[in-house]
Design an enzyme around this catalytic site. Structure first.
Site, PDB file in Angstrom:
ATOM      1  N   GLY A 141     -13.322   6.579   2.815  1.00 52.68           N
ATOM      2  CA  GLY A 141     -14.690   7.052   2.601  1.00 52.68           C
ATOM      3  C   GLY A 141     -15.163   8.059   3.629  1.00 52.68           C
ATOM      4  O   GLY A 141     -14.375   8.775   4.225  1.00 52.68           O
TER       5      GLY A 141
ATOM      6  N   ARG B  70       0.835  -1.209   0.000  1.00 51.83           N
ATOM      7  CA  ARG B  70       0.000   0.000   0.000  1.00 51.83           C
ATOM      8  C   ARG B  70       0.866   1.252   0.000  1.00 51.83           C
ATOM      9  O   ARG B  70       0.428   2.317  -0.365  1.00 51.83           O
ATOM     10  CB  ARG B  70      -0.947  -0.012   1.198  1.00 51.83           C
ATOM     11  CG  ARG B  70      -1.928   1.188   1.246  1.00 51.83           C
ATOM     12  CD  ARG B  70      -2.778   1.237   0.006  1.00 51.83           C
ATOM     13  NE  ARG B  70      -3.626   2.429  -0.063  1.00 51.83           N
ATOM     14  CZ  ARG B  70      -3.281   3.564  -0.669  1.00 51.83           C
ATOM     15  NH1 ARG B  70      -2.074   3.684  -1.226  1.00 51.83           N
ATOM     16  NH2 ARG B  70      -4.109   4.605  -0.687  1.00 51.83           N
TER      17      ARG B  70
ATOM     18  N   LEU C 224     -11.215   5.958  -5.260  1.00 49.52           N
ATOM     19  CA  LEU C 224     -11.335   6.823  -4.093  1.00 49.52           C
ATOM     20  C   LEU C 224     -10.440   6.365  -2.948  1.00 49.52           C
ATOM     21  O   LEU C 224     -10.497   5.220  -2.522  1.00 49.52           O
ATOM     22  CB  LEU C 224     -12.795   6.850  -3.621  1.00 49.52           C
ATOM     23  CG  LEU C 224     -13.082   7.822  -2.459  1.00 49.52           C
ATOM     24  CD1 LEU C 224     -12.857   9.260  -2.891  1.00 49.52           C
ATOM     25  CD2 LEU C 224     -14.504   7.608  -1.942  1.00 49.52           C
ATOM     26  N   ASP C 225      -9.599   7.290  -2.447  1.00 45.63           N
ATOM     27  CA  ASP C 225      -8.728   7.032  -1.299  1.00 45.63           C
ATOM     28  C   ASP C 225      -7.705   5.925  -1.528  1.00 45.63           C
ATOM     29  O   ASP C 225      -7.157   5.389  -0.569  1.00 45.63           O
ATOM     30  CB  ASP C 225      -9.554   6.692  -0.043  1.00 45.63           C
ATOM     31  CG  ASP C 225     -10.414   7.865   0.413  1.00 45.63           C
ATOM     32  OD1 ASP C 225     -11.505   7.620   0.968  1.00 45.63           O
ATOM     33  OD2 ASP C 225     -10.005   9.017   0.188  1.00 45.63           O
ATOM     34  N   GLU C 226      -7.451   5.598  -2.813  1.00 47.63           N
ATOM     35  CA  GLU C 226      -6.532   4.499  -3.103  1.00 47.63           C
ATOM     36  C   GLU C 226      -5.213   4.964  -3.706  1.00 47.63           C
ATOM     37  O   GLU C 226      -4.324   4.158  -3.963  1.00 47.63           O
ATOM     38  CB  GLU C 226      -7.193   3.521  -4.086  1.00 47.63           C
ATOM     39  CG  GLU C 226      -8.414   2.816  -3.540  1.00 47.63           C
ATOM     40  CD  GLU C 226      -8.045   1.586  -2.736  1.00 47.63           C
ATOM     41  OE1 GLU C 226      -7.025   0.950  -3.035  1.00 47.63           O
ATOM     42  OE2 GLU C 226      -8.792   1.277  -1.784  1.00 47.63           O
TER      43      GLU C 226
END
Lengths: 284, 284, 284, 284
Positions: free
Chosen positions: D201, C211, D227-229
């Protein structure tokens, strides 16, 4: 209902907590916050209470007077009582560094600091535009080797005029005289750009750099007559390494100064700080 | 193939990196690690290299000799060369505190510390059972006001006998003489239980407690003839508050001492530390 | 005098603190520690008390019974009472990773963990020598896909035999069945090598590495029937960067696992943890 | 002399460092900064260089062209070249939250952010007074379920008109379409108010509160179509405990959001970030 914040300390005795809480319950007060601590080394009791009471002014005054006479005096309590929702009046002292000023004024404008800022005082004129941008009165009072007494007299007069509750030195570069300090005991918050007691005095980032520390810090504290010796309110650190030069230390340090000063201000505004033996108890 | 670790520093000049890397490539060496840093304030260049080379002993010796003569001398380099995979020999000095000893021996037994531990020396006998449990030779050498010179002579003889590369003072409570220190320049690692330069000397936790700091720390550093003044290798902190008394500071501090000392030891074992101007460059 | 630790929670009502403290004073108990917290969202009251009372066994028993009947029941209190100075009995479950085991046994031998360790249980034999070195009984109970029920029955029998108060999974790699967990509700502490809820399940360091996080963490928590979902006791983090590969994450993570697990164990031993709504209140 | 910043990555090969540094020296360039890293897992080389070269525009252009043709192409380098001293143009997108906006504008006014801020775009009008106070043009572009495409077209036109280099979403509450994102690959920085990948989220503070974590965080990252990745640039955390409710999490989180977003912005402005495999290399 009106909220009152109590800050209490006294020699520890059995039954204080029960006595205080019973008293408030008997007077139909409602406790919404209670935290206490006993320093068993010196046998001192510390407590912070927030309680709701009838907002009728007379009744509230009688309640507070009664607490003072029937409880506080019996235990030899140092007692402070504040109207919880009333915004304290905070004066800012600045010189030329603007980063702490921007940070405080931004937080205030954003509703984060529950204070009024009636006045900004400075020994230079450089930061007046910032005060103007945030619509806050700015007073330039130059300080020299020869005019220090008059300058401080003028400052104190302004603070009195605005009914200032406490003062924040936001990288204010002048040293306040013991006389000035005595007008605001534990009511002047300073930010020192080192992790006290390491590197007191001038140019702490330079000294930290030369010592080759791997961590730098900042400290907010109440000002006493001894420079950088007053009770510490908050500290924070950041890691550094050989890749950072003095300028990097200074830039990293600025973020620390801002956060440590604002945390100290918030603790003070919320009446969460008690000073004892040149140290602070910070209620949660 | 055999790996060699190079630690280099010298006055900065154009082309050093190219010269060094070209040299190694020309000799058919393979660089597996390279990190460098230039301190532009003092114009000093620092580099750490790990390179693989033919494991034939003669060829490797000639390679290293050649590097020394053709590169290092030209640039006035301070040069250290280590057999990367060879475990250094580390001696531990202890007194009565056992927490750092347990921590180091546990890490070592667990394969985490790439060292040999041929000997543990102590001025008391209390920790012998721990050495025994971990199968490490233990030598009790009492130290008094009157026998310090002989005691240190005996210690140095043992370190020589075991071909010790570096010494770790794991809460060893005796102060080493400048003479002793000179036998192991930047090869003696001490753990001081405060965030230097705050609270040097004795009882730092007590002093920290009295000052009312909100953060305590620990520092590992190379020992020099000036007590607690040597180049800092690593520091770490933990937050404290009014609810913590001196005993709490001590207990929290123990975890810091363990982690800071072991990190310092690891940096040293991995030949990642260069000392310059009483400060350290710690390669990544 | 004998010390008793009380852990209490119940729906918040006016006067609880006064009632509790008055009760103890009336019975001639001496409160040496009191901390409380009210969760105003769910209106639940939490308190931890330590009080000294006559050490006569009968009198103490009557005192505790009286507290239970006259106070606890009135308020619908969840009440736990412990002999403060009595060491709980802790069982360790391990597999092949030894770092947490070394860390816990070292702290225990050093007097830092106020527990008895009657037994170490493992699904492998690898760590027996460590148990032997620290003179702690070791029981090897292999676990396979097919024998899980019998293996857990054998484990539970041993825990019963040794009167184990709580279990610590020190990088134990088997998942306990809901049945097992129900024998020790909020009495099984696990260390998960990530900052939950990030990276639950297997290989969290690998997932964290992919990540590209800049921070890794570890979490100690009580085990419930939902894997990695139980109430969190403690968490800690360390910074990482692009220079760290998975192996570096794992090595850095080991120090986190040790510190987070030991802090969780200490909170539990000191009876400082109350579980409510799958979360923990950790008294100071 | 004019400074150029090079950001380079390519498959690792022997001799890259030597080739690059030799090339610059041969062209009479002066390297003032060099940092490199090799990811040995994927065998990719990353480098950041700052070098001074003749400021004559034509000569500099030829130098850069030559570097591209004679070095970059040979190694299959992804190459970015920037005029080091030229301030990038940054657009801010905001909604109603003002804390990040105040923080960024304060730092910018204070000289801390080496950018130009030609425009602030918002889907609400609430923050216009702040833009006015700091003398920055403000454009209100409302966004609804039905007008998203036109709104984004209008936004993109404004960004083009102002020659915006990168966009910062300072608690901008609208999700950008993949099409929008593709106009600014790795040029849109977002602040997410959790420690990703935990709590992606909406309402992350509420989720963190319910999970009972002991640490909360914030993350700045480049926006991708997921989103948010996107690749994480910076993260920071602060400790929380049972005494903190959701509102406290939010307030503590604001300080994290400000510091994490500003650090991310600074890394980007200083051309210290390379993106690879959805992760970032952040040069020191």
């Amino acid at each position: 209902m009106k909220k009152t914040t109590f800050l209490i300390n006294c020699p520890d005795k059995k039954g204080i907590i029960a006595t205080v809480t019973n008293f408030i319950l008997a007077k139909k007060g409602n406790i919404t916050y209670i935290d206490q601590y006993v320093d068993r080394e010196v046998k001192e009791f510390f407590m912070r209470l927030v309680c709701e009471f009838d907002s009728d002014e007379e009744k509230l005054a009688r309640f507070k007077e009664s607490f003072n006479n029937d409880v506080a005096k019996n235990y030899g309590m140092h007692l402070e009582m504040y109207d919880t929702d009333k915004k304290p009046k905070m004066a800012l002292f600045v010189s030329k560094y603007d980063h702490c000023l921007y940070d405080i004024l931004g937080r205030h404008a954003s509703g984060e600091l529950h204070v009024k800022i009636p006045i900004i005082i400075s020994n230079h004129n450089d930061l007046k535009p910032i005060a103007d941008a945030f619509n806050i009165p700015f007073k330039h009072i130059p300080v020299t080797k020869d005019n220090k007494e008059q300058a401080e007299a003028e400052q104190l007069a302004i603070l009195r005029e605005h009914k200032i509750d406490f003062v924040v030195l936001a990288r204010y570069m002048q040293i306040l005289s013991p006389d000035f300090v005595n007008h605001f005991p534990n009511k002047i918050i300073n930010i020192h750009h080192s992790f006290l007691p390491a590197f007191p005095g001038a140019k702490p980032y330079h000294s930290a750099y030369e010592r080759g520390v791997k961590i730098i810090g900042a400290t907010s504290h109440y000002v006493t007559s001894d420079l950088d010796e007053g009770p510490i309110i908050e500290q924070e650190i950041v890691r550094v390494s050989h890749v950072h030069n003095v300028q990097d230390f200074i830039l990293k340090g600025r973020d620390l100064e801002k956060i440590v000063l604002s945390r100290g201000i918030k603790h003070h505004i919320q009446h969460k700080v008690l000073v004892y033996n040149n140290k602070t108890v910070i209620f949660s």
